[in-house]
Design a protein around this motif. Sequence first.
Motif, PDB file in Angstrom:
ATOM      1  N   THR A 204      33.753  44.685  45.874  1.00 43.82           N
ATOM      2  CA  THR A 204      34.167  43.475  45.164  1.00 43.82           C
ATOM      3  C   THR A 204      33.715  43.525  43.697  1.00 43.82           C
ATOM      4  OG1 THR A 204      34.098  42.150  47.182  1.00 43.82           O
ATOM      5  CG2 THR A 204      33.954  40.968  45.080  1.00 43.82           C
ATOM      6  N   ALA A 205      32.468  43.953  43.472  1.00 46.93           N
ATOM      7  CA  ALA A 205      31.947  44.034  42.107  1.00 46.93           C
ATOM      8  C   ALA A 205      32.670  45.111  41.307  1.00 46.93           C
ATOM      9  CB  ALA A 205      30.444  44.304  42.128  1.00 46.93           C
ATOM     10  N   ALA A 206      33.011  46.231  41.951  1.00 49.05           N
ATOM     11  CA  ALA A 206      33.745  47.297  41.258  1.00 49.05           C
ATOM     12  C   ALA A 206      35.105  46.794  40.802  1.00 49.05           C
ATOM     13  CB  ALA A 206      33.898  48.507  42.182  1.00 49.05           C
ATOM     14  N   CYS A 207      35.793  46.065  41.682  1.00 48.95           N
ATOM     15  CA  CYS A 207      37.081  45.481  41.300  1.00 48.95           C
ATOM     16  C   CYS A 207      36.884  44.446  40.189  1.00 48.95           C
ATOM     17  CB  CYS A 207      37.739  44.824  42.510  1.00 48.95           C
ATOM     18  SG  CYS A 207      38.272  45.979  43.801  1.00 48.95           S
ATOM     19  N   GLY A 208      35.777  43.725  40.262  1.00 45.00           N
ATOM     20  CA  GLY A 208      35.479  42.739  39.232  1.00 45.00           C
ATOM     21  C   GLY A 208      35.317  43.357  37.862  1.00 45.00           C
ATOM     22  N   ALA A 209      34.778  44.579  37.814  1.00 44.90           N
ATOM     23  CA  ALA A 209      34.625  45.268  36.531  1.00 44.90           C
ATOM     24  C   ALA A 209      35.983  45.505  35.887  1.00 44.90           C
ATOM     25  CB  ALA A 209      33.893  46.600  36.736  1.00 44.90           C
ATOM     26  N   VAL A 210      36.949  45.925  36.693  1.00 42.32           N
ATOM     27  CA  VAL A 210      38.303  46.159  36.176  1.00 42.32           C
ATOM     28  C   VAL A 210      38.944  44.835  35.776  1.00 42.32           C
ATOM     29  CG1 VAL A 210      40.591  47.102  36.692  1.00 42.32           C
ATOM     30  CG2 VAL A 210      38.541  48.238  37.587  1.00 42.32           C
TER      31      VAL A 210
ATOM     32  N   GLN B  20      47.654  35.465  37.491  1.00 44.95           N
ATOM     33  CA  GLN B  20      48.951  35.349  38.168  1.00 44.95           C
ATOM     34  C   GLN B  20      49.614  36.702  38.371  1.00 44.95           C
ATOM     35  OE1 GLN B  20      51.133  32.593  35.708  1.00 44.95           O
ATOM     36  NE2 GLN B  20      50.063  30.800  36.542  1.00 44.95           N
ATOM     37  N   VAL B  21      48.865  37.783  38.111  1.00 50.34           N
ATOM     38  CA  VAL B  21      49.425  39.134  38.218  1.00 50.34           C
ATOM     39  C   VAL B  21      48.613  39.924  39.230  1.00 50.34           C
ATOM     40  CG1 VAL B  21      50.071  41.203  36.914  1.00 50.34           C
ATOM     41  CG2 VAL B  21      50.050  38.980  35.785  1.00 50.34           C
ATOM     42  N   SER B  22      49.276  40.782  39.989  1.00 48.92           N
ATOM     43  CA  SER B  22      48.565  41.605  40.971  1.00 48.92           C
ATOM     44  C   SER B  22      47.607  42.552  40.254  1.00 48.92           C
ATOM     45  CB  SER B  22      49.547  42.408  41.818  1.00 48.92           C
ATOM     46  OG  SER B  22      50.121  43.471  41.059  1.00 48.92           O
ATOM     47  N   PHE B  23      46.602  42.996  40.971  1.00 51.09           N
ATOM     48  CA  PHE B  23      45.570  43.859  40.406  1.00 51.09           C
ATOM     49  C   PHE B  23      46.181  45.107  39.759  1.00 51.09           C
ATOM     50  CE2 PHE B  23      42.377  47.194  40.600  1.00 51.09           C
ATOM     51  CZ  PHE B  23      41.215  46.549  40.220  1.00 51.09           C
ATOM     52  N   GLN B  24      47.006  45.815  40.514  1.00 47.61           N
ATOM     53  CA  GLN B  24      47.596  47.053  39.999  1.00 47.61           C
ATOM     54  C   GLN B  24      48.532  46.785  38.820  1.00 47.61           C
ATOM     55  OE1 GLN B  24      50.035  49.181  42.741  1.00 47.61           O
ATOM     56  NE2 GLN B  24      50.311  50.953  41.407  1.00 47.61           N
TER      57      GLN B  24
ATOM     58  N   ALA C 163      44.104  52.494  41.021  1.00 48.85           N
ATOM     59  CA  ALA C 163      44.377  51.059  40.957  1.00 48.85           C
ATOM     60  C   ALA C 163      44.963  50.555  42.266  1.00 48.85           C
ATOM     61  CB  ALA C 163      45.331  50.758  39.792  1.00 48.85           C
ATOM     62  N   GLN C 164      45.860  51.332  42.861  1.00 49.78           N
ATOM     63  CA  GLN C 164      46.436  50.952  44.148  1.00 49.78           C
ATOM     64  C   GLN C 164      45.358  50.854  45.219  1.00 49.78           C
ATOM     65  OE1 GLN C 164      49.420  54.010  44.804  1.00 49.78           O
ATOM     66  NE2 GLN C 164      51.077  52.634  44.224  1.00 49.78           N
ATOM     67  N   SER C 165      44.463  51.836  45.249  1.00 52.89           N
ATOM     68  CA  SER C 165      43.397  51.857  46.255  1.00 52.89           C
ATOM     69  C   SER C 165      42.485  50.656  46.102  1.00 52.89           C
ATOM     70  CB  SER C 165      42.596  53.157  46.139  1.00 52.89           C
ATOM     71  OG  SER C 165      43.411  54.284  46.374  1.00 52.89           O
ATOM     72  N   LEU C 166      42.115  50.349  44.874  1.00 46.96           N
ATOM     73  CA  LEU C 166      41.253  49.194  44.636  1.00 46.96           C
ATOM     74  C   LEU C 166      41.955  47.900  45.033  1.00 46.96           C
ATOM     75  CD1 LEU C 166      39.688  50.174  41.183  1.00 46.96           C
ATOM     76  CD2 LEU C 166      38.513  50.086  43.394  1.00 46.96           C
TER      77      LEU C 166
ATOM     78  N   ALA D 146      36.885  52.566  39.645  1.00 48.37           N
ATOM     79  CA  ALA D 146      36.829  51.466  38.674  1.00 48.37           C
ATOM     80  C   ALA D 146      36.267  51.950  37.346  1.00 48.37           C
ATOM     81  CB  ALA D 146      35.976  50.321  39.235  1.00 48.37           C
ATOM     82  N   SER D 147      35.242  52.807  37.421  1.00 47.84           N
ATOM     83  CA  SER D 147      34.636  53.342  36.203  1.00 47.84           C
ATOM     84  C   SER D 147      35.654  54.162  35.410  1.00 47.84           C
ATOM     85  CB  SER D 147      33.417  54.201  36.571  1.00 47.84           C
ATOM     86  OG  SER D 147      32.828  54.757  35.419  1.00 47.84           O
ATOM     87  N   ALA D 148      36.458  54.958  36.113  1.00 48.40           N
ATOM     88  CA  ALA D 148      37.455  55.794  35.433  1.00 48.40           C
ATOM     89  C   ALA D 148      38.510  54.931  34.741  1.00 48.40           C
ATOM     90  CB  ALA D 148      38.115  56.731  36.444  1.00 48.40           C
ATOM     91  N   ILE D 149      38.960  53.871  35.413  1.00 52.12           N
ATOM     92  CA  ILE D 149      39.960  52.980  34.815  1.00 52.12           C
ATOM     93  C   ILE D 149      39.377  52.267  33.595  1.00 52.12           C
ATOM     94  CG2 ILE D 149      41.311  50.882  35.171  1.00 52.12           C
ATOM     95  CD1 ILE D 149      41.615  51.750  38.121  1.00 52.12           C
ATOM     96  N   CYS D 150      38.165  51.742  33.763  1.00 55.66           N
ATOM     97  CA  CYS D 150      37.528  51.030  32.652  1.00 55.66           C
ATOM     98  C   CYS D 150      37.244  51.968  31.477  1.00 55.66           C
ATOM     99  CB  CYS D 150      36.240  50.367  33.124  1.00 55.66           C
ATOM    100  SG  CYS D 150      36.500  49.001  34.287  1.00 55.66           S
TER     101      CYS D 150
END
Length: 272
Positions: A157-163, A181-185, A230-233, A261-265
């Motif tokens: 949850t925290a990793a997703c929160g970082a993104v 209002q937008v999906s995570f990915q 992003a899909q996996s998260l 999450a770190s790689a995306i950020c």
Amino acid sequence: MPDNGSTVDLSPEDVSRLYGALRSELNALSVQDIRNTAAAAGIDVSRITAKAEALSGLGSRAEVMPAVDRLFGELTATAKIAALRVLAERLVASNAELASNVQGILGRHGYQFISGSFVPVGLIDAREQHFLPPSASSELARAMARLMAGDDSGAITAACGAVDLATGTIYEQQGLGNPGQVSFQAKVNTVLKKLVIFEGMHSEYLAIGMSPADADELVAHVRSATNYAAQSLQVLRRTMGDVHGSRPALRRTAYDAIKWASAICGLLDGRE
């Protein structure tokens, strides 16, 4: 002394060292602020007698601080950790200079104070922080702390929160609408497209002498890997509410989630 995954276990020695570190900054406050801060932390300041400043009844630092030390020492182990959190929160909130001093001295004892938690510095390598947006760095440190404490779902949850924090900031800066209002990915993809991240990457590869074909292939792989991350998260965040307990596979996945999450950020560093 577990803390629901947000603060790693603190030994009595850790508590003593952290209190000593915070005490040095607490002592820099006015006597009234020392009393108020100690009271907020659950220390019974009504038991502090005052003689040196009879007119105000507040006492001097030389009187008050030893009394605060004694009263802190009388707290239960759980109450001490709660008191440390409140002391840190109040000191960090005082002003930017004091906040910097607090984090600096905690760092010399191997800790950071992040989002209400004492997190070991080594959980997010200080060198890695230079490649991450500040908000993401804090949340990823929290994610690793939760993983170390055995809270695998909390770590995810925290990793997703970082993104979410990193992309949400860019949504606001770029006027991209309401990120809630937008999906995570979709949010990740929108930000990467708006900032022409992959196009810039391609240009930089060509600038260092990479052939166009190799640059095309490399960017395509990075784009694909980022999309899959992003899909996996997104799937993990959607399903975490139905997950209970912990298993080795979930623990490995939680660690992977932090790295995804770190790689995306990392792609967004310097864009906030």
